[in-house]
Design a protein around this motif. Structure first.
Motif, short mmCIF file in Angstrom:
data_model
loop_
_atom_site.label_atom_id
_atom_site.label_comp_id
_atom_site.label_asym_id
_atom_site.label_seq_id
_atom_site.Cartn_x
_atom_site.Cartn_y
_atom_site.Cartn_z
N PRO A 33 0.82 -1.20 0.00
CA PRO A 33 0.00 0.00 0.00
C PRO A 33 0.86 1.26 0.00
N ASN A 34 0.46 2.19 -0.83
CA ASN A 34 1.23 3.38 -1.10
C ASN A 34 0.67 4.50 -0.22
N ALA A 35 1.14 4.59 1.01
CA ALA A 35 0.52 5.50 1.97
C ALA A 35 0.89 6.95 1.72
N SER A 84 -2.87 5.89 -5.95
CA SER A 84 -2.04 5.33 -7.04
C SER A 84 -1.98 3.81 -6.98
N ASN A 85 -3.01 3.19 -6.44
CA ASN A 85 -2.97 1.75 -6.19
C ASN A 85 -4.26 1.07 -6.68
N PRO A 86 -4.59 1.20 -7.98
CA PRO A 86 -5.86 0.64 -8.45
C PRO A 86 -5.83 -0.88 -8.53
N CYS A 87 -6.98 -1.48 -8.32
CA CYS A 87 -7.09 -2.93 -8.43
C CYS A 87 -7.93 -3.34 -9.64
N VAL A 136 -6.03 -7.52 -2.09
CA VAL A 136 -6.51 -7.46 -3.48
C VAL A 136 -5.32 -7.18 -4.40
N PRO A 137 -5.15 -7.93 -5.47
CA PRO A 137 -4.06 -7.63 -6.39
C PRO A 137 -4.23 -6.25 -7.00
N SER A 138 -3.14 -5.53 -7.09
CA SER A 138 -3.23 -4.17 -7.61
C SER A 138 -1.91 -3.81 -8.28
N GLU A 139 -1.91 -2.67 -8.93
CA GLU A 139 -0.70 -2.17 -9.61
C GLU A 139 -0.52 -0.71 -9.24
N ARG A 140 0.69 -0.21 -9.43
CA ARG A 140 0.93 1.21 -9.18
C ARG A 140 0.64 1.99 -10.45
#
Ligand code: SF4
Length: 371
Positions: A33-35, A84-87, A136-140
């Motif tokens: 997670p991109n805090a 910036s962390n959509p799934c 949940v799998p996600s990408e930056r």
């Protein structure tokens, strides 16, 4: 809530196949997670914080999270974990949102993060909405990445959708800012469960909003969504007052929100408070998530809801999730000429000219031309 990544990916693929979505990206790598510091909270004593983003007003102790699972207190500072962390990323027809009076035929580059601030028992995206970001799998994807990706696939808009964009508020806002001047529309597909201050601050950046108006009773919001009706009504009023294009979806669920009395009260309220030009989409329920015990909505119930809405003065009322039904079409409310013929998410023709009916020349409410 405890689900492996593999199980999640299988569900995600099945869900996308079921709804006809073609994922543009295989979101198969989990990310940390991109805090970053959240907006709209206040600091309390003992390193606690009070979130002021949505009406839940979670009071969160150090190292704990709010109900939505995507906001965390770290030593008395509040952080969002989904910026910036959509799934989920897809290029969808705008009709799928559904928005019927907002540039018909364009595609909307659609994104979501994990998490939600409601717990609807009928949620069709529960695999992402009811999970935490690390589950949940996600990408930056930074806001600029989203804008470039939307342009690359020829989208006409960016849509914040699938889960609940209120809980990824900062990311949504930064994408809106990054998209300024690009010609991309910015549309929010939401439950409307947000406090007034953040909503007012966001509205200048939005071109259209679709709200899932889940029912017109407090008991439905409380018992079926773990939420309240009044804040949603307030949000609808704010959107209307700001002049942002608004459409409403009412998912009609047998025995829970399908009485003629409720359709009547709801549509009277809409006409009185929001005017006659807000399109209403009465959509068909199918057994889902925790509401597997109820049957699909009879088409006759949707037709009755639509009839009541039109009788009460609503100009544009649609039946949704019933492909091929004639009430998918946009009809001139003044001379009854069919203006837009649809089949599912496809536009067969669009006869609206300069925002007017070509026959009677009356203005048809909506956003029809790119500025
Ligand atoms: S946005 Fe999340 S943390 Fe904030 S009040 Fe709502 S549910 Fe609680």
């Amino acid at each position: 809530m405890g689900k492996s990544r593999r199980q999640f990916l299988q569900l995600c693929a099945a869900g996308m196949a079921a709804c006809g979505a073609n994922p543009l990206f295989a979101l198969d790598s989990s990310s940390t997670p991109n805090a970053r510091e959240a907006m709209h909270y206040e600091k309390l004593s003992d390193r606690r914080v009070r979130c002021q983003l949505c009406p839940r007003e979670c009071v969160v102790a150090d190292l704990e999270r709010g109900t939505c699972g995507v906001r965390e207190n770290r030593d008395g500072k509040y952080f969002t974990l989904v910026h910036s962390n959509p799934c989920a990323l897809n290029n969808d027809p705008i009709e799928k949102k559904p928005l019927f009076h907002f540039h018909p035929g364009i595609n909307a580059f659609s994104l979501a993060t994990a998490g939600c601030n409601m717990e609807c028992r009928f949620c069709q995206n529960w695999e992402i909405s009811q999970f935490r970001p690390e589950q949940v799998p996600s990408e930056r994807y930074t806001p600029d990445d989203i804008v470039v990706s939307a342009q690359r696939v020829g989208a006409g808009a960016i849509a914040f959708t699938y889960s609940e964009p209120v809980i990824f508020y900062e990311y949504m806002r930064d994408i809106c800012l990054a998209a300024r001047g690009t010609g991309l529309g910015r549309v929010m597909i939401s439950n409307g469960y947000i406090q007034s201050k953040p909503m007012k601050q966001l509205l200048p950046y939005l071109d259209a909003v679709k709200i899932d108006f889940k029912a017109f009773s407090e008991s439905f919001y409380r018992d079926t969504c773990s939420a309240h009706l009044a804040p949603v009504l307030k949000t609808l009023q704010l959107i209307h007052d700001a002049g942002v294009w608004l459409e409403l979806v009412i998912l009609v669920i047998p025995t829970l929100n399908d009485s003629e009395r409720e359709f009547d009260a709801m549509t009277r309220w809409v006409v009185q408070k929001l005017g006659r030009d807000v399109p209403l989409h009465f959509t068909r329920f199918h057994p889902m998530y925790k509401l597997q015990n109820l049957p699909p909505t009879p088409v006759s119930t949707l037709e009755k809801a639509r009839e009541i809405a039109l009788k009460n003065g609503v100009r544009y009322a649609y039946a949704g999730n019933v492909p091929g039904h004639p009430s998918e079409n946009t009809v001139c409310p003044f001379c009854h000429t069919t203006l837009i013929q649809r089949r599912g998410f496809h536009i067969m023709y669009n006869r609206i000219q300069d925002s007017r009916c070509p026959k009677c020349k009356k203005t048809i409410a909506g956003k029809w031309h790119r500025d």
